[in-house]
Design a protein around this motif. Structure first.
Motif, PDB file in Angstrom:
ATOM      1  N   VAL A  22      49.888  24.116  39.374  1.00 16.86           N
ATOM      2  CA  VAL A  22      49.565  22.775  38.889  1.00 16.86           C
ATOM      3  C   VAL A  22      49.771  21.740  40.000  1.00 16.86           C
ATOM      4  CG1 VAL A  22      50.215  20.966  37.251  1.00 16.86           C
ATOM      5  CG2 VAL A  22      50.100  23.368  36.506  1.00 16.86           C
ATOM      6  N   ARG A  23      50.910  21.806  40.639  1.00 13.26           N
ATOM      7  CA  ARG A  23      51.234  20.831  41.688  1.00 13.26           C
ATOM      8  C   ARG A  23      50.246  20.925  42.855  1.00 13.26           C
ATOM      9  NH1 ARG A  23      57.118  20.772  44.661  1.00 13.26           N
ATOM     10  NH2 ARG A  23      57.612  18.590  44.271  1.00 13.26           N
ATOM     11  N   GLU A  24      49.989  22.160  43.312  1.00 15.25           N
ATOM     12  CA  GLU A  24      49.085  22.358  44.445  1.00 15.25           C
ATOM     13  C   GLU A  24      47.661  21.929  44.110  1.00 15.25           C
ATOM     14  OE1 GLU A  24      52.473  25.297  44.888  1.00 15.25           O
ATOM     15  OE2 GLU A  24      51.225  24.514  43.260  1.00 15.25           O
ATOM     16  N   THR A  25      47.260  22.139  42.852  1.00 17.90           N
ATOM     17  CA  THR A  25      45.914  21.740  42.441  1.00 17.90           C
ATOM     18  C   THR A  25      45.769  20.226  42.461  1.00 17.90           C
ATOM     19  OG1 THR A  25      45.804  23.699  41.028  1.00 17.90           O
ATOM     20  CG2 THR A  25      44.159  22.007  40.660  1.00 17.90           C
ATOM     21  N   SER A  26      46.797  19.529  41.992  1.00 20.20           N
ATOM     22  CA  SER A  26      46.766  18.063  42.036  1.00 20.20           C
ATOM     23  C   SER A  26      46.734  17.566  43.481  1.00 20.20           C
ATOM     24  CB  SER A  26      47.976  17.479  41.308  1.00 20.20           C
ATOM     25  OG  SER A  26      47.881  17.680  39.917  1.00 20.20           O
ATOM     26  N   ILE A  27      47.510  18.204  44.352  1.00 22.96           N
ATOM     27  CA  ILE A  27      47.504  17.832  45.771  1.00 22.96           C
ATOM     28  C   ILE A  27      46.113  18.032  46.359  1.00 22.96           C
ATOM     29  CG2 ILE A  27      48.355  18.502  48.063  1.00 22.96           C
ATOM     30  CD1 ILE A  27      51.062  19.127  46.713  1.00 22.96           C
ATOM     31  N   ALA A  28      45.509  19.176  46.065  1.00 29.38           N
ATOM     32  CA  ALA A  28      44.170  19.468  46.600  1.00 29.38           C
ATOM     33  C   ALA A  28      43.147  18.461  46.098  1.00 29.38           C
ATOM     34  CB  ALA A  28      43.752  20.885  46.212  1.00 29.38           C
ATOM     35  N   LYS A  29      43.250  18.091  44.828  1.00 32.89           N
ATOM     36  CA  LYS A  29      42.295  17.131  44.259  1.00 32.89           C
ATOM     37  C   LYS A  29      42.437  15.770  44.944  1.00 32.89           C
ATOM     38  CE  LYS A  29      40.445  14.245  41.039  1.00 32.89           C
ATOM     39  NZ  LYS A  29      40.569  12.776  40.908  1.00 32.89           N
ATOM     40  N   ILE A  30      43.658  15.324  45.127  1.00 33.54           N
ATOM     41  CA  ILE A  30      43.902  14.051  45.816  1.00 33.54           C
ATOM     42  C   ILE A  30      43.401  14.116  47.251  1.00 33.54           C
ATOM     43  CG2 ILE A  30      45.694  12.514  46.745  1.00 33.54           C
ATOM     44  CD1 ILE A  30      47.418  13.292  44.316  1.00 33.54           C
ATOM     45  N   LEU A  31      43.836  15.136  47.965  1.00 30.39           N
ATOM     46  CA  LEU A  31      43.519  15.252  49.386  1.00 30.39           C
ATOM     47  C   LEU A  31      42.012  15.341  49.623  1.00 30.39           C
ATOM     48  CD1 LEU A  31      44.683  15.538  52.236  1.00 30.39           C
ATOM     49  CD2 LEU A  31      44.803  17.995  51.868  1.00 30.39           C
ATOM     50  N   SER A  32      41.330  16.163  48.837  1.00 28.86           N
ATOM     51  CA  SER A  32      39.898  16.359  49.038  1.00 28.86           C
ATOM     52  C   SER A  32      39.091  15.115  48.677  1.00 28.86           C
ATOM     53  CB  SER A  32      39.415  17.552  48.206  1.00 28.86           C
ATOM     54  OG  SER A  32      40.025  18.744  48.629  1.00 28.86           O
ATOM     55  N   SER A  33      39.407  14.506  47.542  1.00 28.19           N
ATOM     56  CA  SER A  33      38.625  13.342  47.116  1.00 28.19           C
ATOM     57  C   SER A  33      38.868  12.144  48.024  1.00 28.19           C
ATOM     58  CB  SER A  33      38.936  12.985  45.658  1.00 28.19           C
ATOM     59  OG  SER A  33      40.309  12.661  45.480  1.00 28.19           O
ATOM     60  N   GLU A  34      40.113  11.963  48.478  1.00 28.25           N
ATOM     61  CA  GLU A  34      40.391  10.840  49.375  1.00 28.25           C
ATOM     62  C   GLU A  34      39.870  11.113  50.781  1.00 28.25           C
ATOM     63  OE1 GLU A  34      44.515   9.750  48.932  1.00 28.25           O
ATOM     64  OE2 GLU A  34      44.238   9.205  46.811  1.00 28.25           O
ATOM     65  N   SER A  35      39.847  12.360  51.212  1.00 27.93           N
ATOM     66  CA  SER A  35      39.217  12.717  52.491  1.00 27.93           C
ATOM     67  C   SER A  35      37.717  12.466  52.428  1.00 27.93           C
ATOM     68  CB  SER A  35      39.483  14.195  52.812  1.00 27.93           C
ATOM     69  OG  SER A  35      40.843  14.421  53.095  1.00 27.93           O
ATOM     70  N   ASN A  36      37.129  12.725  51.262  1.00 22.83           N
ATOM     71  CA  ASN A  36      35.700  12.486  51.071  1.00 22.83           C
ATOM     72  C   ASN A  36      35.355  11.013  51.254  1.00 22.83           C
ATOM     73  OD1 ASN A  36      33.388  13.643  48.431  1.00 22.83           O
ATOM     74  ND2 ASN A  36      33.030  12.937  50.500  1.00 22.83           N
ATOM     75  N   VAL A  37      36.173  10.146  50.635  1.00 16.83           N
ATOM     76  CA  VAL A  37      35.964   8.700  50.783  1.00 16.83           C
ATOM     77  C   VAL A  37      36.178   8.280  52.237  1.00 16.83           C
ATOM     78  CG1 VAL A  37      36.781   6.417  50.090  1.00 16.83           C
ATOM     79  CG2 VAL A  37      36.574   8.228  48.376  1.00 16.83           C
ATOM     80  N   LYS A  38      37.193   8.850  52.882  1.00 22.39           N
ATOM     81  CA  LYS A  38      37.479   8.529  54.285  1.00 22.39           C
ATOM     82  C   LYS A  38      36.302   8.927  55.173  1.00 22.39           C
ATOM     83  CE  LYS A  38      40.676   9.698  58.065  1.00 22.39           C
ATOM     84  NZ  LYS A  38      41.900  10.463  58.437  1.00 22.39           N
TER      85      LYS A  38
END
Length: 389
Positions: free
Chosen positions: A318-334
């Motif tokens: 659960v924790r790693e999935t939330s991290i991946a979702k944050i990291l990927s979506s914010e990297s996408n915007v970046k």
């Protein structure tokens, strides 16, 4: 193109990626996407081609006609879809993952045998009707009611931000079957045919992902057969939680793929754009921007595939999935922000694809559980002073 790097992928995953990109090239020509975005036209031909090739059944159990593939195989597919065009990735996600996995995980055997083959064949498109005008992230606060009357439920309420409802044949509706129960209790999930009397769907004009846009849905005394209940009455909360890891894995994969598409696009432009007598890709300031985009893309990919690997090992990350979702979506915007800057005025113009990429990626930190909610999830297991443990 950097995206073609297939290091670490199995032969089957390489085949999934290559086949997907070839198929989309034929049925969703890249030059047509801009016009489809302007027209808000759902990518029917590409979706049907994915179904015909068997990709809509990739992650579904073999006993119901699926391929029974792994989370990593699913990641290879969804990342390729996100790379090619986020609209077709979202079209796939909405039916197969967001809504369809509720049937796979919680539906009766009879429902699975009735519904899953039509999902796999592409005959049935689905949408998940969960959010309401007053309850976005607060799913437990929904008000839409389903009152049992004999062999039917009578459904009343209002849903909003329902992706692809305008093309859905059926909706997986999260509702209250016991309005007196506590916040996480008395919630049920029901499969509702969109052709039933009392169902009204109104398209919404969204900033991005216009081919798979959101909708508002109204239910007025809609009579739904009792056999359309998904799982146990009052058991929706557990079903919702069970689906979240796969949903967020796929959201991460879409964003990861899109990062690489944007990076490739900006790099290609920089190599062709001549200023001061040479391509701007020769200037170190531009090279560093492109490198930053590549780092963000690769980091998003690694986080996404890490989660897929953990889930294939039977973990509940659960924790790693939330991290991946944050990291990927914010990297996408970046990546989109830097890429637009690399292209300058061209990036800000609708004559180029970058402005659409910028619009399309911005929903990532909002949808599928906002990144603020993801941070809450990460913080819960431990105190704020021990977040690194």
């Amino acid at each position: 193109m950097e995206y073609i790097n297939t290091a670490g992928l199995s032969d089957d995953q390489k085949m999934i990626r290559d086949t997907t990109l070839d198929l989309l090239g034929k049925h969703l020509p890249f030059d047509s996407i801009r016009q489809m975005d302007d027209d808000r036209e759902f990518p029917h031909a590409a979706y049907n081609a994915l179904a015909e090739a068997g990709f809509t059944g990739l992650f579904y159990p073999e006993e119901y006609g699926g391929a029974g593939s792994s989370h990593s195989d699913l990641t290879a597919l969804v990342e390729a879809l996100g790379y090619y065009y986020t609209g077709i990735a979202q079209a796939y996600m909405t039916t197969v993952i967001y809504a369809g996995m509720h049937i796979v995980n919680s539906g009766s055997d009879a429902m699975k045998r009735r519904e899953i083959p039509d999902i796999i064949s592409g005959k049935t498109k689905l949408a998940l009707a969960m959010s309401e005008p007053g309850t976005g992230s607060d799913v437990a606060g929904i008000k839409t009611s389903a009152t049992r009357q004999g062999d039917h439920y009578v459904l009343n309420g209002n849903k909003i931000w329902i992706t692809c409802a305008h093309v859905a044949d059926k909706l997986v509706v999260v509702c209250k079957t016991d309005p007196e129960a506590g916040r996480h209790n008395g919630m049920s999930t029901i499969l509702v045919d969109t052709s039933l009397p009392g169902v009204e769907i109104r398209p919404l004009k969204m900033l991005g992902r216009r081919t798979t846009h959101a909708n508002e849905v109204f239910f007025t005394d809609v009579k739904v057969p009792v056999e359309n209940l998904i799982g146990e009455e009052g058991g929706a909360w557990k079903s919702l939680m069970k689906c979240l890891n796969v949903e967020r894995l796929c959201l991460s994969a879409i964003s990861s793929g899109h990062c690489f598409r944007i990076t490739d696009y900006a790099t290609s432009y920089a190599k062709d754009r001549i200023q001061f007598g040479q391509p701007i890709s020769q200037f170190q300031v531009i090279q560093h921007k492109l490198v930053d985009m590549l780092i963000a893309s690769e980091t998003a990919r690694q986080a996404t595939w890490r989660v897929a690997s953990l889930m294939d090992q039977g973990e509940n990350p659960v924790r790693e999935t939330s991290i991946a979702k944050i990291l990927s979506s914010e990297s996408n915007v970046k990546c989109a922000d830097i890429g637009l800057q690399v292209m300058g005025g061209a990036g800000y113009s609708s004559e180029y694809m970058m402005e659409m990429y910028y619009r399309d990626c911005r929903v990532g930190p909002i949808g599928g559980g906002s990144n603020e909610i993801q941070r809450n999830i990460i913080a819960k297991p431990v105190s704020y002073t021990h977040l690194t443990l």
